[in-house]
Design a protein around this motif. Structure first.
Motif, PDB file in Angstrom:
ATOM      1  N   ASN A 102       0.821  -1.209   0.000  1.00  0.00           N
ATOM      2  CA  ASN A 102       0.000   0.000   0.000  1.00  0.00           C
ATOM      3  C   ASN A 102       0.856   1.261   0.000  1.00  0.00           C
ATOM      4  OD1 ASN A 102      -2.613  -1.005  -0.193  1.00  0.00           O
ATOM      5  ND2 ASN A 102      -2.940  -1.105   2.010  1.00  0.00           N
ATOM      6  N   PHE A 103       2.030   1.190   0.640  1.00  0.00           N
ATOM      7  CA  PHE A 103       2.939   2.331   0.658  1.00  0.00           C
ATOM      8  C   PHE A 103       3.411   2.665  -0.765  1.00  0.00           C
ATOM      9  CE2 PHE A 103       7.307   3.934   0.710  1.00  0.00           C
ATOM     10  CZ  PHE A 103       7.155   5.089   1.468  1.00  0.00           C
ATOM     11  N   PHE A 104       3.824   1.641  -1.499  1.00  0.00           N
ATOM     12  CA  PHE A 104       4.276   1.883  -2.867  1.00  0.00           C
ATOM     13  C   PHE A 104       3.110   2.278  -3.771  1.00  0.00           C
ATOM     14  CE2 PHE A 104       8.021  -0.634  -1.520  1.00  0.00           C
ATOM     15  CZ  PHE A 104       9.009   0.255  -1.926  1.00  0.00           C
ATOM     16  N   ARG A 105       1.936   1.699  -3.530  1.00  0.00           N
ATOM     17  CA  ARG A 105       0.754   2.087  -4.308  1.00  0.00           C
ATOM     18  C   ARG A 105       0.443   3.575  -4.089  1.00  0.00           C
ATOM     19  NH1 ARG A 105      -3.917   0.286  -6.733  1.00  0.00           N
ATOM     20  NH2 ARG A 105      -5.766   1.549  -6.301  1.00  0.00           N
ATOM     21  N   PHE A 106       0.521   4.013  -2.853  1.00  0.00           N
ATOM     22  CA  PHE A 106       0.257   5.417  -2.538  1.00  0.00           C
ATOM     23  C   PHE A 106       1.283   6.321  -3.222  1.00  0.00           C
ATOM     24  CE2 PHE A 106       0.874   9.127   0.319  1.00  0.00           C
ATOM     25  CZ  PHE A 106      -0.392   9.683   0.219  1.00  0.00           C
ATOM     26  N   GLY A 107       2.553   5.924  -3.187  1.00  0.00           N
ATOM     27  CA  GLY A 107       3.595   6.728  -3.809  1.00  0.00           C
ATOM     28  C   GLY A 107       3.425   6.842  -5.311  1.00  0.00           C
ATOM     29  N   VAL A 108       3.115   5.713  -5.960  1.00  0.00           N
ATOM     30  CA  VAL A 108       2.958   5.719  -7.414  1.00  0.00           C
ATOM     31  C   VAL A 108       1.742   6.540  -7.828  1.00  0.00           C
ATOM     32  CG1 VAL A 108       2.419   4.263  -9.420  1.00  0.00           C
ATOM     33  CG2 VAL A 108       4.159   3.535  -7.775  1.00  0.00           C
ATOM     34  N   ASN A 109       0.605   6.317  -7.173  1.00  0.00           N
ATOM     35  CA  ASN A 109      -0.612   7.014  -7.585  1.00  0.00           C
ATOM     36  C   ASN A 109      -0.582   8.496  -7.234  1.00  0.00           C
ATOM     37  OD1 ASN A 109      -1.697   4.784  -8.762  1.00  0.00           O
ATOM     38  ND2 ASN A 109      -3.202   4.360  -7.159  1.00  0.00           N
ATOM     39  N   THR A 110       0.103   8.845  -6.145  1.00  0.00           N
ATOM     40  CA  THR A 110       0.193  10.255  -5.774  1.00  0.00           C
ATOM     41  C   THR A 110       1.058  11.037  -6.749  1.00  0.00           C
ATOM     42  OG1 THR A 110      -0.127   9.706  -3.433  1.00  0.00           O
ATOM     43  CG2 THR A 110       0.830  11.854  -3.921  1.00  0.00           C
ATOM     44  N   THR A 111       2.078  10.385  -7.280  1.00  0.00           N
ATOM     45  CA  THR A 111       2.989  11.066  -8.212  1.00  0.00           C
ATOM     46  C   THR A 111       2.551  10.857  -9.665  1.00  0.00           C
ATOM     47  OG1 THR A 111       4.451   9.122  -8.104  1.00  0.00           O
ATOM     48  CG2 THR A 111       4.948  10.988  -6.646  1.00  0.00           C
ATOM     49  N   LEU A 112       2.679   9.655 -10.162  1.00  0.00           N
ATOM     50  CA  LEU A 112       2.328   9.372 -11.552  1.00  0.00           C
ATOM     51  C   LEU A 112       0.825   9.463 -11.809  1.00  0.00           C
ATOM     52  CD1 LEU A 112       4.699   6.332 -12.281  1.00  0.00           C
ATOM     53  CD2 LEU A 112       5.137   8.780 -12.607  1.00  0.00           C
ATOM     54  N   GLY A 113       0.031   9.233 -10.767  1.00  0.00           N
ATOM     55  CA  GLY A 113      -1.420   9.256 -10.921  1.00  0.00           C
ATOM     56  C   GLY A 113      -2.043  10.607 -10.648  1.00  0.00           C
ATOM     57  N   ILE A 114      -1.253  11.649 -10.634  1.00  0.00           N
ATOM     58  CA  ILE A 114      -1.735  13.035 -10.465  1.00  0.00           C
ATOM     59  C   ILE A 114      -2.542  13.154  -9.178  1.00  0.00           C
ATOM     60  CG2 ILE A 114      -2.748  15.034 -11.628  1.00  0.00           C
ATOM     61  CD1 ILE A 114      -2.729  13.433 -14.204  1.00  0.00           C
ATOM     62  N   GLY A 115      -1.895  12.887  -8.071  1.00  0.00           N
ATOM     63  CA  GLY A 115      -2.557  13.024  -6.780  1.00  0.00           C
ATOM     64  C   GLY A 115      -3.588  11.952  -6.498  1.00  0.00           C
ATOM     65  N   GLY A 116      -3.536  10.856  -7.238  1.00  0.00           N
ATOM     66  CA  GLY A 116      -4.471   9.765  -7.004  1.00  0.00           C
ATOM     67  C   GLY A 116      -5.688   9.785  -7.898  1.00  0.00           C
ATOM     68  N   LEU A 117      -5.794  10.754  -8.799  1.00  0.00           N
ATOM     69  CA  LEU A 117      -6.939  10.785  -9.704  1.00  0.00           C
ATOM     70  C   LEU A 117      -6.940   9.590 -10.648  1.00  0.00           C
ATOM     71  CD1 LEU A 117      -6.996  14.587 -10.643  1.00  0.00           C
ATOM     72  CD2 LEU A 117      -8.562  13.378  -9.109  1.00  0.00           C
ATOM     73  N   LEU A 118      -5.761   9.120 -11.010  1.00  0.00           N
ATOM     74  CA  LEU A 118      -5.608   7.941 -11.863  1.00  0.00           C
ATOM     75  C   LEU A 118      -4.997   6.809 -11.048  1.00  0.00           C
ATOM     76  CD1 LEU A 118      -4.195   9.730 -15.042  1.00  0.00           C
ATOM     77  CD2 LEU A 118      -6.588   9.211 -14.501  1.00  0.00           C
ATOM     78  N   ASP A 119      -5.016   5.605 -11.607  1.00  0.00           N
ATOM     79  CA  ASP A 119      -4.548   4.422 -10.874  1.00  0.00           C
ATOM     80  C   ASP A 119      -3.492   3.659 -11.657  1.00  0.00           C
ATOM     81  OD1 ASP A 119      -4.259   2.331  -9.080  1.00  0.00           O
ATOM     82  OD2 ASP A 119      -6.080   1.293  -9.740  1.00  0.00           O
ATOM     83  N   PRO A 120      -2.347   4.278 -11.948  1.00  0.00           N
ATOM     84  CA  PRO A 120      -1.288   3.534 -12.642  1.00  0.00           C
ATOM     85  C   PRO A 120      -0.703   2.417 -11.788  1.00  0.00           C
ATOM     86  CG  PRO A 120      -0.463   5.661 -11.906  1.00  0.00           C
ATOM     87  CD  PRO A 120      -1.944   5.674 -11.681  1.00  0.00           C
ATOM     88  N   ALA A 121      -0.779   2.547 -10.463  1.00  0.00           N
ATOM     89  CA  ALA A 121      -0.246   1.490  -9.601  1.00  0.00           C
ATOM     90  C   ALA A 121      -0.968   0.174  -9.846  1.00  0.00           C
ATOM     91  CB  ALA A 121      -0.369   1.891  -8.133  1.00  0.00           C
ATOM     92  N   GLY A 122      -2.280   0.248 -10.024  1.00  0.00           N
ATOM     93  CA  GLY A 122      -3.038  -0.967 -10.273  1.00  0.00           C
ATOM     94  C   GLY A 122      -2.983  -1.426 -11.706  1.00  0.00           C
ATOM     95  N   SER A 123      -3.080  -0.482 -12.651  1.00  0.00           N
ATOM     96  CA  SER A 123      -3.164  -0.857 -14.059  1.00  0.00           C
ATOM     97  C   SER A 123      -1.808  -1.165 -14.681  1.00  0.00           C
ATOM     98  CB  SER A 123      -3.838   0.274 -14.849  1.00  0.00           C
ATOM     99  OG  SER A 123      -3.098   1.485 -14.729  1.00  0.00           O
ATOM    100  N   ASP A 124      -0.749  -0.511 -14.224  1.00  0.00           N
ATOM    101  CA  ASP A 124       0.559  -0.664 -14.864  1.00  0.00           C
ATOM    102  C   ASP A 124       1.598  -1.372 -13.995  1.00  0.00           C
ATOM    103  OD1 ASP A 124      -0.456   0.764 -17.032  1.00  0.00           O
ATOM    104  OD2 ASP A 124       0.201   2.690 -16.212  1.00  0.00           O
ATOM    105  N   PHE A 125       1.443  -1.305 -12.682  1.00  0.00           N
ATOM    106  CA  PHE A 125       2.474  -1.847 -11.788  1.00  0.00           C
ATOM    107  C   PHE A 125       1.995  -3.066 -10.986  1.00  0.00           C
ATOM    108  CE2 PHE A 125       3.792   2.450 -12.634  1.00  0.00           C
ATOM    109  CZ  PHE A 125       5.170   2.380 -12.725  1.00  0.00           C
ATOM    110  N   GLY A 126       0.756  -3.475 -11.163  1.00  0.00           N
ATOM    111  CA  GLY A 126       0.264  -4.658 -10.459  1.00  0.00           C
ATOM    112  C   GLY A 126       0.247  -4.502  -8.961  1.00  0.00           C
ATOM    113  N   LEU A 127      -0.163  -3.324  -8.470  1.00  0.00           N
ATOM    114  CA  LEU A 127      -0.218  -3.060  -7.028  1.00  0.00           C
ATOM    115  C   LEU A 127      -1.651  -2.751  -6.625  1.00  0.00           C
ATOM    116  CD1 LEU A 127       2.943  -0.791  -6.570  1.00  0.00           C
ATOM    117  CD2 LEU A 127       2.627  -3.105  -5.658  1.00  0.00           C
TER     118      LEU A 127
END
Length: 255
Positions: A102-127
């Motif tokens: 969840n820590f890495f998911r939060f980091g990825v979505n907060t940065t790459l996902g524009i503050g969490g609006l998108l979910d690249p952690a789930g769709s691209d990183f399998g988190l």
């Protein structure tokens, strides 16, 4: 004695205060049924007059486009903001693996996902998100679920889970790190996220709340079965987002 220890003791005593009854093969401890039914009637009216119409309005606008709609963005952002609290709970439960994910998911979505609006952690990183809360933390610590409760607006719960909701607000790292106004904005976004989920499963929610012969008893059964299964406390595995029709229906208020 620490606050957590006092809370656990109070819940343990409360959990022994009444004798459970059987409903469709599961134990139901509902000594406050009369009060709970009054709250349930209030919740149904709030959903019928306020939450449901707003949710349907948002859903209709989003359905007109194939692109991610406002509802999806709000749900994603609200879910992302809930992750720090879930990380804290996983650590309190002695479960570092979901906390790290969840820590890495939060980091990825907060940065790459524009503050969490998108979910690249789930769709691209399998988190995927690992869901948990302080109610589960109390269960891990051996606190019994206590009596069934229906909370205003929040819906079905138990004494243990109701206490957990309060503690979740207190231990969420975001509320200690953010400025007060920013913390309230984050809380509002999480509330809006739950309204978005109500819109996503609107037909099923309507069937349970408005079309059931006894929506209180059905919702109580669904909640207890699903929650006990989540916590490995003997509940039957059901899909809370299944199509309505019998017992496999949604819990529209679950956190």
């Amino acid at each position: 004695m620490s606050l957590a220890a006092r809370l656990a003791l109070c819940l343990a005593l409360a959990g022994c205060a009444s004798k459970p009854v059987m409903q469709d093969g599961i134990q139901v401890n509902d000594p406050y049924e009369a009060q709970n039914r009054r709250v349930h009637a209030f919740n149904k009216e709030v959903d019928r007059r306020v939450i449901g119409p707003i949710a349907r309005l948002v859903s209709d606008k989003d359905d007109a486009s194939n692109e991610p709609g406002a509802m999806d963005l709000v749900i994603n952002a609200g879910s992302n903001l809930s992750l720090p609290g879930k990380i804290a709970n996983s650590l309190l439960q002695g479960r570092p693996e979901p906390a790290i994910k969840n820590f890495f998911r939060f980091g990825v979505n907060t940065t790459l996902g524009i503050g969490g609006l998108l979910d690249p952690a789930g769709s691209d990183f399998g988190l995927p998100e690992h869901d948990t809360d302080f109610g589960e933390t109390l269960a891990v610590w051996g606190v019994p679920e206590g009596a069934y409760l229906e909370l205003p607006v929040l819906g079905p719960s138990t004494q243990r889970d109701a206490a957990g909701k309060v503690v979740d607000l207190l231990i969420d790292p975001l509320y200690h790190l953010l400025h007060r106004d920013a913390a309230w904005a984050a809380f509002g976004l999480r509330v809006a996220s739950k309204a978005g989920e109500r819109a996503r499963f609107g037909d099923t929610v309507d069937s349970v709340l408005q079309d059931s012969a006894d929506s209180y008893a059905q919702l109580r059964l669904i909640y207890l079965m699903h929650r006990r299964h989540e916590l490995n406390e003997g509940g039957t595995a059901i899909d809370p987002y299944a199509a309505a029709g019998a017992d496999d229906a949604i819990d529209p208020y679950a956190e």
